[in-house]
Design an enzyme around this catalytic site. Structure first.
Site, PDB file in Angstrom:
ATOM      1  N   THR A 180      31.458  -8.182  -2.594  1.00 58.94           N
ATOM      2  CA  THR A 180      32.732  -8.510  -3.253  1.00 58.94           C
ATOM      3  C   THR A 180      33.326  -9.776  -2.634  1.00 58.94           C
ATOM      4  O   THR A 180      33.833 -10.659  -3.336  1.00 58.94           O
ATOM      5  CB  THR A 180      33.725  -7.334  -3.130  1.00 58.94           C
ATOM      6  OG1 THR A 180      33.032  -6.117  -3.389  1.00 58.94           O
ATOM      7  CG2 THR A 180      34.870  -7.472  -4.114  1.00 58.94           C
ATOM      8  N   GLY A 240      32.757  -1.941   7.210  1.00 59.45           N
ATOM      9  CA  GLY A 240      31.681  -2.209   8.158  1.00 59.45           C
ATOM     10  C   GLY A 240      30.294  -1.796   7.728  1.00 59.45           C
ATOM     11  O   GLY A 240      29.346  -1.972   8.480  1.00 59.45           O
ATOM     12  N   GLY A 300      28.693  -3.405   5.830  1.00 55.92           N
ATOM     13  CA  GLY A 300      28.021  -4.714   5.844  1.00 55.92           C
ATOM     14  C   GLY A 300      27.816  -5.259   7.249  1.00 55.92           C
ATOM     15  O   GLY A 300      27.242  -6.337   7.420  1.00 55.92           O
ATOM     16  N   GLU A 331      35.764  -8.966  11.107  1.00 58.93           N
ATOM     17  CA  GLU A 331      36.690  -8.661  10.005  1.00 58.93           C
ATOM     18  C   GLU A 331      38.019  -8.144  10.549  1.00 58.93           C
ATOM     19  O   GLU A 331      39.092  -8.501  10.043  1.00 58.93           O
ATOM     20  CB  GLU A 331      36.063  -7.631   9.071  1.00 58.93           C
ATOM     21  CG  GLU A 331      34.911  -8.204   8.258  1.00 58.93           C
ATOM     22  CD  GLU A 331      34.145  -7.172   7.451  1.00 58.93           C
ATOM     23  OE1 GLU A 331      33.469  -7.573   6.497  1.00 58.93           O
ATOM     24  OE2 GLU A 331      34.212  -5.970   7.772  1.00 58.93           O
ATOM     25  N   LYS A 362      35.519   2.747  -4.820  1.00 55.76           N
ATOM     26  CA  LYS A 362      35.936   2.751  -3.421  1.00 55.76           C
ATOM     27  C   LYS A 362      37.164   3.624  -3.093  1.00 55.76           C
ATOM     28  O   LYS A 362      37.251   4.130  -1.974  1.00 55.76           O
ATOM     29  CB  LYS A 362      36.192   1.306  -2.942  1.00 55.76           C
ATOM     30  CG  LYS A 362      35.004   0.348  -3.131  1.00 55.76           C
ATOM     31  CD  LYS A 362      33.821   0.755  -2.318  1.00 55.76           C
ATOM     32  CE  LYS A 362      32.623  -0.180  -2.413  1.00 55.76           C
ATOM     33  NZ  LYS A 362      32.791  -1.508  -1.896  1.00 55.76           N
TER      34      LYS A 362
HETATM   35  C1  5RP Z   1      31.328  -5.603   5.612  1.00 53.11           C
HETATM   36  C2  5RP Z   1      32.362  -4.812   4.926  1.00 53.11           C
HETATM   37  C3  5RP Z   1      32.432  -4.940   3.443  1.00 53.11           C
HETATM   38  O1  5RP Z   1      33.694  -5.404   3.116  1.00 53.11           O
HETATM   39  C4  5RP Z   1      32.205  -3.624   2.814  1.00 53.11           C
HETATM   40  O2  5RP Z   1      30.947  -3.140   3.272  1.00 53.11           O
HETATM   41  C5  5RP Z   1      32.199  -3.705   1.297  1.00 53.11           C
HETATM   42  O3  5RP Z   1      31.069  -4.389   0.854  1.00 53.11           O
HETATM   43  P1  5RP Z   1      30.784  -4.647  -0.683  1.00 53.11           P
HETATM   44  O4  5RP Z   1      31.841  -5.570  -1.179  1.00 53.11           O
HETATM   45  O5  5RP Z   1      29.412  -5.274  -0.685  1.00 53.11           O
HETATM   46  O6  5RP Z   1      30.807  -3.318  -1.391  1.00 53.11           O
HETATM   47  O7  5RP Z   1      33.150  -4.105   5.505  1.00 53.11           O
HETATM   48  O8  5RP Z   1      31.327  -5.361   6.999  1.00 53.11           O
END
Ligand code: 5RP
Length: 228
Positions: A31, A98, A100, A106, A124
């Protein structure tokens, strides 16, 4: 509308909150990548901003789009940070972040920002954090097995050291490891966050209680903006 289309919608809507002259924190994830692409378009149209990225991957994307970057030495306070999330608790707007792997940077960027805008698709929001998503905990590599025991004592029922595609332990941009900790549904997010803050060997964790100032949620029909 596809999930990616929802993410893009939320991301573009969040990116359009950025105003000329702002110092902006750039989150990480799919995102966040859509959001950075939209900011790149706006910069190409003349928007004057400077940004601090939260991961090597997002830094590379921002550079490829000619988004000017800065650092905390020059700008210790950001006007806005924009990021995705793995879960958003309805009402409280507590977050799990997290998955990701960028949770440490962050959180530093979000804490340094006057406004922390979170953008998510309709998958979400949850009634209670933790029921379906583990809490990622970044730990120093030294003695991570001992830190894992401590996390179990704090209530984690299942602890999975995160691994990369080759099966080796995944290493964060900061040279640390991530333990994905299943706490089940979390009754008191603030209390668990405080306990994790105090655990030896823990560098940072993915609970972000009371940090989001705005949450942009895209469903297949509309965009909602939530505030605490
Ligand atoms: C990375 C994060 C991301 O914001 C979280 O995993 C959401 O990811 P995505 O937008 O791919 O669903 O915290 O550390």
């Amino acid at each position: 509308m596809s999930l990616d289309a929802c993410k893009r919608l939320a991301a573009r809507s969040a990116a359009d909150l950025v105003e000329p002259g702002m110092i902006v924190g750039l989150g990480t994830g799919s995102t966040a990548a859509f959001m950075v692409e939209r900011l790149g378009e706006r910069v190409a149209e003349g928007l004057d901003i400077k940004a601090i990225p939260t991961s090597n991957a997002i830094e590379a994307l921002a550079r490829s789009l000619n988004i000017p970057l800065t650092d905390f030495a020059t700008h210790p306070v950001l006007d806005m940070a924009i990021d995705g999330a793995d879960e958003v608790e309805r009402g409280s707007l507590h977050l799990i972040k997290g998955l990701g792997g960028a949770l440490l940077r962050e959180k530093i960027v979000a804490r340094a920002a006057k406004r922390f805008v979170v953008m998510v698709d309709f998958t979400k929001p949850v009634d209670r954090l933790g029921a379906r998503t583990p809490v990622p905990v970044e730990v120093v590599p030294f003695g991570w097995q001992c830190t894992s025991v401590v996390l179990g004592q704090l209530g984690a029922k299942l602890i999975s050291p995160r691994r990369g595609p080759n099966g080796d332990l995944a290493v964060t941009d900061n040279g640390n490891l991530i333990l994905d900790c299943d706490f089940g549904p979390i009754k008191d997010v603030q209390e668990l966050a405080t306990r994790l803050d105090g655990a030896v060997g823990v560098v940072e964790h993915g609970l972000f209680p009371c940090m989001a100032t705005d949450v942009v949620v895209a469903t297949d029909r509309e965009i909602e903006q939530w505030t605490p």
